[in-house]
Design a protein around this motif. Structure first.
Motif, mmCIF file in Angstrom:
data_model
loop_
_atom_site.group_PDB
_atom_site.id
_atom_site.type_symbol
_atom_site.label_atom_id
_atom_site.label_comp_id
_atom_site.label_asym_id
_atom_site.label_seq_id
_atom_site.Cartn_x
_atom_site.Cartn_y
_atom_site.Cartn_z
ATOM 1 N N ILE A 159 0.584 -8.401 -0.299
ATOM 2 C CA ILE A 159 0.733 -9.453 -1.312
ATOM 3 C C ILE A 159 -0.522 -9.435 -2.180
ATOM 4 C CG2 ILE A 159 0.982 -11.925 -1.732
ATOM 5 C CD1 ILE A 159 2.192 -12.043 1.194
ATOM 6 N N ARG A 160 -0.337 -9.234 -3.477
ATOM 7 C CA ARG A 160 -1.493 -9.128 -4.380
ATOM 8 C C ARG A 160 -1.927 -10.515 -4.847
ATOM 9 N NH1 ARG A 160 -0.721 -4.567 -8.589
ATOM 10 N NH2 ARG A 160 0.485 -6.086 -9.752
ATOM 11 N N GLN A 161 -3.226 -10.746 -4.774
ATOM 12 C CA GLN A 161 -3.785 -12.066 -5.061
ATOM 13 C C GLN A 161 -4.858 -11.962 -6.150
ATOM 14 O OE1 GLN A 161 -5.977 -13.782 -1.801
ATOM 15 N NE2 GLN A 161 -5.479 -15.874 -2.391
ATOM 16 N N VAL A 193 -12.473 -8.767 -7.248
ATOM 17 C CA VAL A 193 -11.713 -9.186 -8.426
ATOM 18 C C VAL A 193 -12.560 -9.182 -9.683
ATOM 19 C CG1 VAL A 193 -10.157 -10.575 -7.065
ATOM 20 C CG2 VAL A 193 -12.159 -11.638 -8.092
ATOM 21 N N VAL A 214 -4.067 -8.868 -0.424
ATOM 22 C CA VAL A 214 -5.064 -7.938 -0.962
ATOM 23 C C VAL A 214 -5.428 -8.408 -2.370
ATOM 24 C CG1 VAL A 214 -4.271 -5.953 0.366
ATOM 25 C CG2 VAL A 214 -3.240 -6.420 -1.877
ATOM 26 N N ASN A 215 -6.641 -8.057 -2.781
ATOM 27 C CA ASN A 215 -7.061 -8.438 -4.122
ATOM 28 C C ASN A 215 -6.415 -7.557 -5.176
ATOM 29 O OD1 ASN A 215 -8.837 -10.754 -4.105
ATOM 30 N ND2 ASN A 215 -10.176 -9.516 -2.819
ATOM 31 N N ASP A 216 -6.303 -8.109 -6.367
ATOM 32 C CA ASP A 216 -5.735 -7.398 -7.510
ATOM 33 C C ASP A 216 -6.401 -6.034 -7.666
ATOM 34 O OD1 ASP A 216 -4.381 -6.840 -9.836
ATOM 35 O OD2 ASP A 216 -5.632 -8.131 -11.098
#
Lengths: 428, 200
Positions: free
Chosen positions: A292-294, B26, B189-191
Motif C-alpha cells: 500500500i503506497r503512502q 518521501v 510503503v512510502n511513495d
C-alpha cells in the motif's frame, strides 16, 4: 437567478424614471414594474407587454434588444441565464464542469469541492492559526496578522487524488475528472510564518489541522513548508469561498488536494508523521505485491480533451480540439493529440501562460473526414514524465491498483454521425 | 541580524531541513526549487515582523488533540471491548452496522485475509493510535467531538477486538494502545514515484 434579472431595470434605482423610458413605454406598450435587480434592490423595470412567457429559469428575450432599455447595474455581476454552468455535487464533493471552461481559471463558484465534515461557518474576526511544537516561539496569528505579512499570489491547480471515474461511455470531462480546478491563490508563504516562529533544526514534518467538523488533519514534510506552501486567504482576487476554506487554508502547489487543509486552525511542527486517518486508511493506494503506497503527495501529469467530449455532437470539417493539461511536478512542456486511436501523435499548441503546477490550455486543429475514430491527448512535463495509458498504470501497479493517483490517457470515440462518447477504462 | 547574517541563517535552516528530509523517503525537494517565483525575496526583511502573539501553554493544550503513533497525546483513562460494545450499539451502529461489518457507511470490521472487499481497520489501518485520534476528533458523525475520553478508549478497544486484533478483556489505555500491532502495518510503503520517464 430570477427571471427578473433579465428584464430591463431602469437606471436611477427608482428615484426618477427617464423620459426616454416613458416614451419607450408609450411607443411599444411597455409596462413599468418594480422588480428585484441582481443586487437585490427593487428597481423599476420596463417590461415589454409582448414578451413571451419563458420557461422557468430561462432568460426572457425582448423581440428587439435595441428597442428597450437594458438592465441596471447591480451590486453583484451575474452569469448569463443562457449559460447553465453547474457543479455536480454529492454529499461529500462537487465536481467542476471542465467541458464548459474557455480558459485556465476556474470561476470561484465552480471550483471543485471536497469536505469531510461539511462546510463550516468561521467568523473571520475569531479566526486564529496556532503554530507550535518544535518551534522557538509558539505563536497565534489572527486573520489580520496573516494579511499584514508580505503576501504572494500564484496561479496553480488543485486536484483531488481520487479523481478518475471511467466505467461507461456516457461520461463528461466533469464526470471523469471534475475534481480538479485552478485559481489565483493569494496569501502568506508558510516559510514566512516559519521564520517568525523559528523552526527547530531537527523538525521534519508538520501537522495541519482544520476547524471543520472532521477537524481534519494531514502530516506534511517540512520541506514543502519551506519550498512553496502558502496560507491562502485569497482566491481569484477575493476572499476564499467558504467551500475553499474561508477564511484561510493551507495551499500546497501540485500536491494532492486532501493535504491542502481548509479552515486551518493549527500547525504542529514535529519530527515524525502523525499517521492520521486520511493519510493511512484513506488517501493511500494498493500497488503491486500487496503493498500500500503512502504519502503520495505529488499529482502526476495529466491531460484531457474537453472539446469535443460527451455529450457534444460534431460535424464533418474543421474541429479545434481543446483541452487542459497539468502537472503537479512542474510545467507542461508538451501536449500531443492523436486523432487515429493512438497510432500517430501530433503536437498541440499550448496557450500562454504555461505556469508551474498549473492547468495549461491546449488546442489542435483537425480536419475531420467524417469517419469514426478515436481522439486522445497525452501530456509531458518538465521532468520528462509522459502521461501513461491505463495499461501502463496497471503494469506498474498491478491488478490490485487502487483508485488514487490515476491519470490515464483519456480517449473519446467519435462516431460516424458525429456523436462523441467516452472510451471507458475498466480495470477491476 | 544584518542581511548577510539573515541569509546565512536561512541558508542553514534550509540546508538542515533538506538534510533531515533526505532521511525521509518521501522528501522530493530539489535545491533549485527554493528560488521559485512564489518565494518572496527576504533580503530586506527584518528578522521578525512582530505580527501575531505568543501562544500560551493553556491555549495550546486546549486545542492540541492529536495522538502520535508513539502514544504522545493520549489522555488518562482506559477501556475494554466489553465496555465499548454498549457505546458502539448506541452511537455507532446506525452508520457502521450492527457488528461494524455491515455499513451502510464505512465498514469498519473485517479481519486480515477474510472475504471482505472493504478497507477495514483489520485489513488496512496501520496504526492503532489513529483509531483513538480519529474517533475522538470526528465521531460520531451527527455529534462530532462529543465522546468522553473513556468512551473513545472503549470504542477503540471494541473495534480492535471486533477485527480480531486484541481479546475482549485487553485494557486499552495510553500505555497499551501504542503497543498494539496492526496487521496491515507491514504492507505500507512510502511513495516511490519521482517524476521522469518511469511510470510508477
Amino acid at each position: 437567478m430570477s427571471t427578473s434579472d433579465n428584464h430591463q431595470p431602469e437606471p436611477g434605482a427608482g428615484k426618477k424614471i427617464h423620459r426616454r423610458t416613458i416614451l419607450g413605454a408609450a411607443a411599444s406598450a411597455v409596462a413599468i414594474a418594480l422588480v428585484k435587480s441582481s443586487g437585490g434592490q427593487l428597481v423599476p423595470a420596463a417590461v415589454p407587454a409582448a414578451t413571451p412567457v419563458a420557461k422557468a429559469g430561462a432568460p426572457v428575450v425582448p423581440a428587439d434588444a435595441t428597442k428597450v432599455q437594458g438592465a441596471v447595474h447591480g451590486t453583484l455581476g451575474t452569469r448569463s441565464g443562457f449559460e447553465q454552468l453547474k457543479k455536480k455535487p454529492t454529499d461529500t464533493s462537487s465536481r467542476s464542469p471542465l467541458q464548459d471552461f474557455h480558459g485556465i481559471i476556474t470561476p470561484s463558484d465552480l471550483h471543485f469541492e471536497r469536505s469531510h465534515g461539511g462546510v463550516p461557518v468561521i467568523d473571520p474576526l475569531k479566526f486564529e492559526l496556532l503554530i507550535h511544537g518544535m518551534v522557538d516561539r509558539p505563536m497565534v496569528f489572527t486573520l489580520r496578522d496573516l494579511k499584514r505579512f508580505p503576501s504572494v499570489s500564484r496561479i496553480a491547480f488543485l486536484e483531488c487524488s481520487g479523481n478518475f471515474r471511467g466505467n461507461k461511455e456516457e461520461m463528461t470531462p466533469q464526470d471523469i475528472c471534475g475534481l480538479t480546478s485552478q485559481a489565483e491563490w493569494t496569501g502568506v508563504m508558510l516559510s514566512t510564518l516559519f521564520r517568525e516562529v523559528g523552526i527547530h533544526p531537527k523538525a521534519t514534518w508538520f501537522l495541519a489541522e482544520g476547524s471543520d467538523a472532521a477537524v481534519m488533519t494531514r502530516s506534511v514534510p517540512i520541506h514543502k513548508g519551506w519550498e512553496d506552501a502558502m496560507i491562502a486567504y485569497g482566491q481569484n482576487g477575493e476572499a476564499l469561498r467558504p467551500e475553499q476554506g474561508y477564511p484561510a487554508r493551507l495551499f500546497l502547489p501540485g500536491w494532492e488536494g486532501n493535504t491542502n487543509v481548509k479552515w486551518i486552525r493549527r500547525i504542529e511542527v514535529g519530527d515524525k508523521p502523525w499517521m492520521t486517518r486520511e493519510e493511512t486508511s484513506k488517501y493511500t493506494e494498493p500497488i503491486k505485491d500487496g503493498k500500500i503506497r503512502q504519502f503520495s503527495f505529488d499529482m502526476d501529469a495529466r491531460s484531457i480533451i474537453t472539446f469535443p467530449s460527451f455529450p457534444q455532437q460534431v460535424e464533418k470539417g474543421w474541429i479545434e480540439i481543446r483541452g487542459l493539461a497539468w502537472s503537479g511536478r512542474g510545467k507542461v512542456v508538451k501536449v500531443e493529440v492523436s486523432t487515429d486511436a493512438g497510432k500517430h501523435w501530433q503536437t498541440a499548441r499550448l496557450q500562454e501562460p504555461v505556469l508551474d503546477k498549473a492547468h495549461t490550455y491546449f488546442r489542435y486543429l483537425w480536419p475531420w473526414d467524417g469517419r469514426a475514430t478515436e481522439i486522445a491527448s497525452r501530456v509531458t512535463d518538465d521532468t520528462g514524465y509522459t502521461q501513461p495509458t491505463m495499461q501502463q498504470l496497471l503494469q506498474a501497479r498491478g491488478r490490485d491498483m487502487g483508485g488514487y493517483h490515476l491519470n490515464p490517457v483519456t480517449a473519446w470515440v467519435i462516431k460516424g454521425d458525429g456523436r462523441v462518447l467516452f472510451k471507458p477504462e475498466k480495470w477491476k | 541580524m544584518n542581511n548577510q547574517g539573515l541569509f546565512y541563517f536561512l541558508l542553514c535552516v534550509w540546508l538542515i531541513a533538506m538534510t533531515s528530509c533526505g532521511s525521509s523517503p518521501v522528501g522530493t525537494a530539489a535545491p533549485g526549487k527554493l528560488a521559485t517565483a512564489s518565494t518572496p525575496d527576504t533580503s530586506n526583511w527584518p528578522s521578525s515582523f512582530a505580527f501575531g502573539h505568543t501562544a500560551s501553554a493553556s491555549y495550546i493544550d486546549s486545542i492540541d488533540i492529536d495522538i502520535a503513533p508513539d502514544g504522545k497525546g493520549l489522555p488518562a483513562g482506559s477501556g475494554t471491548a466489553t465496555e465499548g460494545q454498549t457505546v458502539y450499539a448506541v452511537k455507532c451502529a446506525a452508520c457502521h452496522g450492527k457488528t461494524g461489518a455491515e455499513g451502510p457507511f464505512q465498514k469498519l470490521v473485517g479481519a486480515m485475509g477474510d472475504t471482505t472487499k472493504a478497507k477495514t481497520i483489520g485489513n488496512y489501518w496501520p496504526y492503532a493510535t489513529t483509531l483513538y485520534d480519529y474517533i475522538r476528533r470526528a465521531m460520531p458523525f451527527n455529534e462530532p467531538g462529543s465522546l468522553t475520553n473513556a468512551e473513545v478508549y472503549q470504542l477503540t478497544a471494541y473495534l480492535l477486538h471486533a477485527n480480531q486484533i486484541i481479546d475482549a478483556t485487553t485494557v486499552i489505555d495510553a500505555g497499551s494502545l501504542p503497543q498494539v500491532q496492526m496487521p496491515a502495518r507491514a504492507l505500507f510503503v512510502n511513495d516511490d514515484r519521482k517524476g521522469g520517464p518511469e511510470i510508477r
